[in-house]
Enzyme design. Structure first.
Site, PDB file in Angstrom:
ATOM      1  N   SER A  27       4.631   2.503   7.797  1.00 58.32           N
ATOM      2  CA  SER A  27       4.256   1.387   6.927  1.00 58.32           C
ATOM      3  C   SER A  27       5.443   0.887   6.116  1.00 58.32           C
ATOM      4  O   SER A  27       6.237   1.664   5.601  1.00 58.32           O
ATOM      5  CB  SER A  27       3.147   1.823   5.963  1.00 58.32           C
TER       6      SER A  27
ATOM      7  N   ASP B 281      -0.311  -7.632   1.835  1.00 59.51           N
ATOM      8  CA  ASP B 281       0.221  -6.262   1.767  1.00 59.51           C
ATOM      9  C   ASP B 281       1.749  -6.282   1.822  1.00 59.51           C
ATOM     10  O   ASP B 281       2.360  -5.929   2.831  1.00 59.51           O
ATOM     11  CB  ASP B 281      -0.361  -5.445   2.922  1.00 59.51           C
TER      12      ASP B 281
ATOM     13  N   HIS C 265       0.818  -1.217   0.000  1.00 55.77           N
ATOM     14  CA  HIS C 265       0.000   0.000   0.000  1.00 55.77           C
ATOM     15  C   HIS C 265       0.854   1.271   0.000  1.00 55.77           C
ATOM     16  O   HIS C 265       0.310   2.377  -0.071  1.00 55.77           O
ATOM     17  CB  HIS C 265      -0.976  -0.004   1.185  1.00 55.77           C
TER      18      HIS C 265
END
Length: 356
Positions: free
Chosen positions: A304, A194, A154
């Site tokens: 992230s 992910d 992402h």
């Protein structure tokens, strides 16, 4: 004159056949592995340094962690001494996957500690660079080879990587992103699979502050009492984005407990992005409850793609990639993409790129 009986001649013929078979087996073994120069100590423990005529500054590693290009090379087949092995476990002297492993000393780290320079040399930054606005760092990533980083899917789009970054805007090296390769199963509308590989335009220049990390390939959860570490530049409890690299300690939340927790949570507050609940490709971890506040040590947006890592045999191993959660510092475990579940895809993708 010696006259052999029929029985004696038959026995002699059988002995000749046995000797021929033994010689054939010896020739097959020799042609396959070559003359192996035995190291001084053949029982070197896993994780120790080792040298061979073809590998200088190598390390005794489980063969599954070795660089696949090296394992299939003539150098490996002919001149790789075994450091330690039994019928079920083989350790050899090689360049660890991918290339070599470090020997160590947008999610944010809530209630973390400032990292010392060079503490996490495998940690990289990802961002978007433009002539008008300069660089906007948006995610973290993990160096796994001289040309590849591992991050969260992402995090796309990005076009630049920063390596050896101690402070928010200061990195030892900058490298242009050549391609962003999301796992084929990843869908932007969901939080599953992910994980992504980032291929760089130029080889990374390794030094004490810039080194790769080994992937943790076991799919078994680590013990709940074992400390794990998360790191990143995401926002803290006092800043939208930390000016310095931060790290914090968390611990494993066992898979079944994590599944039960999120099943109850999602029943009360449905989330389409987690419509399947917690899957085996996810790793759950949570920090301690911070004194005097109602928040837990956690990762949040801005970190992230960063690492969930453990230290074993003096090496840092990458267990998971920081993916998602249910609010920063909440009582719900943080969710990480389990690297071991994608180890085959990582190897195949990197090897295929090398062959092109």
């Amino acid at each position: 004159m010696c006259i052999l009986t029929l029985v004696e001649r038959k026995h002699l013929k059988n002995m000749v056949h046995v000797r021929l078979l033994v010689m054939m087996h010896i020739l097959i073994i020799y042609s396959t592995f070559g003359a192996v120069r035995r190291p001084i100590n053949i029982r070197v423990l896993e994780g120790n340094s080792c040298d061979t005529p073809q590998v200088i500054g190598g390390k005794c590693m489980n063969i599954s962690l070795c660089d696949p290009a090296f394992v299939h090379s003539i150098a490996y087949q002919e001149h790789t001494p075994v450091c330690q092995q039994n019928a079920f476990y083989r350790v050899i002297c090689c360049q660890p996957f991918l290339d070599f492993c470090e020997n160590s000393k947008q999610f944010q780290i809530m209630h973390g500690i400032e990292a010392e320079p060079g503490m996490f040399p495998h940690l990289a930054r990802l961002g978007l660079k433009s002539e008008e606005d300069g660089i906007a760092w948006t995610c973290s990533a993990n160096i796994i080879s001289e040309r590849f980083l591992l991050t969260a899917a992402h995090c796309n789009p990005v076009n630049i990587a920063g390596l050896g970054c101690a402070e928010s805007m200061q990195c030892d090296q900058q490298n242009t992103v050549k391609s962003f390769i999301s796992n084929p199963k990843y869908k932007t509308s969901f939080k599953y699979h992910d994980i992504a590989l980032v291929e760089l335009e130029q080889n990374i220049r390794f030094n004490k502050r810039v080194l790769p990390i080994c992937p943790y390939i076991s799919k078994t959860d680590l013990h709940e009492s074992e400390d794990l570490v998360i790191a990143g530049w995401g926002a803290t409890e006092s800043h939208f984005q930390s000016p310095r690299l931060m790290f914090a300690t968390v611990r494993t939340v066992l898979q079944n407990d994590c599944k039960d927790h999120y099943a109850s949570l999602l029943k009360a507050s449905p989330n389409k992005k987690l419509h399947q609940g917690i899957t085996d490709e996810m790793y759950c971890a949570q920090g301690a409850l911070v004194d005097n506040v109602t928040e837990y040590i956690d990762a949040c947006s801005g970190d992230s793609g960063g690492p969930l890592q453990t230290k074993q045999n003096n090496n840092l191993y990458l267990i998971g990639v920081i993916s998602t959660g249910f609010g920063c510092g909440s009582s719900s475990p943080g969710l990480y993409t389990r690297v071991a579940s994608y180890f085959g895809w990582i190897k195949e993708t990197v090897s295929a790129t090398r062959d092109n």
